[in-house]
Design an enzyme around this catalytic site. Structure first.
Site, PDB file in Angstrom:
ATOM      1  N   HIS A 468       0.808  -1.216   0.000  1.00 43.87           N
ATOM      2  CA  HIS A 468       0.000   0.000   0.000  1.00 43.87           C
ATOM      3  C   HIS A 468       0.843   1.269   0.000  1.00 43.87           C
ATOM      4  CE1 HIS A 468      -3.782   1.750  -0.183  1.00 43.87           C
ATOM      5  NE2 HIS A 468      -4.271   1.550   1.039  1.00 43.87           N
ATOM      6  N   ASP A 472      -2.429   1.784  -4.785  1.00 48.84           N
ATOM      7  CA  ASP A 472      -3.689   2.164  -4.134  1.00 48.84           C
ATOM      8  C   ASP A 472      -4.762   1.129  -4.437  1.00 48.84           C
ATOM      9  OD1 ASP A 472      -4.985   2.879  -6.716  1.00 48.84           O
ATOM     10  OD2 ASP A 472      -3.567   4.545  -6.684  1.00 48.84           O
TER      11      ASP A 472
END
Length: 498
Positions: A468, A472
């Protein structure tokens, strides 16, 4: 009388030879005593005195005792576990004969002999930990064997990445003597570019000289080739490991899948070794990555029909076709649209590298533990070629013969956990990759078709994890949707195949 004299002389010669050896080869040291006194034994008046000098030139043919050290096998590995010995003390070995098999935290490696001689000492037991740079065995070399002092030099990691000196990483074997390797190094020649003409593709000095002549256009004098001697051909020892990309599944016996339980009645503590130790290191590093999870389901009904049509064709070519080649190829097609999922970041997460090759890993459950070999350059392979490579990797994995080249260089991973059981999972990213997918088992479930009717559908759940820090949720979702579209409508894959 002459017969008695000859018999007495024979006894005398044996006694003197034994006395000489005891004095010259004390404590496995092969230096002759300079102060050896002449021994005199008279059988009759006509028998002459024999000195140690005479016997020295006629009976001693042994060479020096060499400590064969474990060289650096690359990847920063400093210790390995001895899995199997192919020789024992007193066995005679020739160059390139297998000595033992060792296992690092990345691969199994077969160590081969550099000399012709006799094994005098094994320094480790099976399952013991051997250290890089320390003696592995003692070899009493033959008097005609060439002893090179660089044996005591441990290769640097940089050297080991280029060529492994006399160490055969299973599946990728380059055989050459230290003298030949030194000649190649002095002329900046990579052994991987030279075609060996010796036994089993062994690279000879003549091959290096011929390669050099072709590259430079030089005409080599005949004297250079007169010095070339082909190493003696020796059969491989019984029990030697089979290695190489030519290994076929039929030639490899898979270990039993269901070992019998052992009840000892007491607690047992043992150190972590090999791949288990590697898993500790890898998963500890993986926990530093912030994971983003995403799950979805895929209807594989059409893919199952397509596989059923192609299965007999591929079996006729000697290849078993599973669903995994389709999953892998669909992922590669998706990576062309979302290259960030085929990237890596540096340790400080300051730079991102987009990988040109789609080296898609397959998490594999083996008797040695969790291994993740990868299929190289999937973007250039057909579904059939991917199936061929998977068959090879699965056969090697079942036999514990996966090499370093098969286990390194991955860019993204798929875990087929559903082949064992389960629907959803939380896969852990393998550093330095940025994404991984876990595939659940295929279930027959009721679903509504386009007309609103309830139909039987073959549903598989997929669970994705992404880094992450650079990926995204929207990117992961779009990639998963495209991957699912290829699998639910496999005919659409034909439009993007190259």
């Amino acid at each position: 009388m002459a017969a008695v004299t000859r018999g007495s002389f024979t006894v005398f010669r044996r006694l003197l030879s034994q006395q000489y050896r005891r004095r010259c080869f004390r404590l496995q040291s092969f230096r002759c005593e300079r102060t050896l006194q002449p021994l005199v034994f008279r059988c009759d008046r006509n028998l002459q005195t024999f000195s140690s000098r005479t016997l020295h030139t006629s009976t001693v043919s042994r060479g020096p005792l060499v400590q064969f050290k474990l060289s650096d096998i690359g990847e920063g590995i400093m210790e390995v576990t001895v899995k199997e010995w192919y020789v024992k003390e007193g066995d005679k070995v020739s160059q390139f004969d297998s000595i033992c098999e060792v296992q690092s935290d990345k691969a199994s490696v077969t160590i081969t002999s550099r000399y012709d001689g006799v094994i005098k000492k094994l320094y480790y037991d099976v399952d013991a930990t051997a250290l890089v740079g320390k003696p592995l065995v003692d070899i009493e070399t033959e008097s005609g064997s060439e002893v090179i002092q660089e044996e005591d030099v441990v290769e640097t990691p940089a050297m080991a990445r280029e060529e492994h000196t006399h160490q055969e990483i299973k599946g990728h074997k380059t055989q050459a003597t230290p003298a030949v390797r030194r000649l190649a190094m002095e002329n900046n020649i990579k052994l991987s570019e030279v075609v060996g003409t010796g036994k089993d593709g062994r690279i000879l000095k003549e091959d290096i000289l011929n390669y050099l002549a072709k590259q430079t256009g030089a005409i080599l004098p005949p004297t250079l080739f007169q010095e070339i001697q082909t190493p003696p051909l020796a059969p491989a020892p019984v029990g030697a490991a089979v290695a190489g990309p030519a290994s076929t599944p039929a030639a490899i016996k898979a270990p039993p899948t269901t070992p019998k339980p052992v009840f000892t009645g007491k607690d047992v503590t043992e150190p972590l070794k090999g791949f288990h130790k590697a898993m500790v290191k890898t998963m500890t590093a993986a926990l530093k990555i912030p994971h983003f999870g995403y799950c979805d389901e895929v209807d594989l009904s059409r893919l199952m029909a397509l596989r059923a049509e192609l299965k007999s064709t591929t079996e006729g070519r000697g290849v078993k076709l599973s669903y995994m080649p389709f999953f892998i190829k669909a992922a590669s097609l998706g990576l062309l649209h979302f290259p960030i999922l085929n990237a890596s970041v540096d340790e400080g997460c300051q730079n991102i590298t987009y990988k040109a090759s789609h080296n898609i890993g397959l998490a594999m459950d083996t008797s040695q533990g969790l291994l993740v070999p990868n299929v190289k350059n999937v973007q250039l392979l057909s579904v059939f070629e991917i199936a061929q490579e998977l068959n090879r990797l699965q056969a090697l994995g079942a036999a514990g013969q996966l090499g370093t080249a098969d286990l390194t260089g991955g860019t993204i991973t798929l875990s087929n956990i559903g082949s064992i059981g389960g629907t959803y999972a939380k896969p852990v990213i393998l550093p330095s990759e940025v994404a991984i997918g876990a595939l659940g088992k295929i279930q027959v479930l009721p679903r509504f078709d386009a007309g609103g009717q309830v139909v039987r559908a073959h549903i598989m759940n997929v669970s994705w994890s992404a880094d992450h820090r650079i990926i995204d949720g929207a990117t992961m979702c779009r990639f998963s949707n495209l991957w699912r579209e290829y699998l639910e409508n496999p005919a659409s894959m034909v439009l993007d195949l190259k």
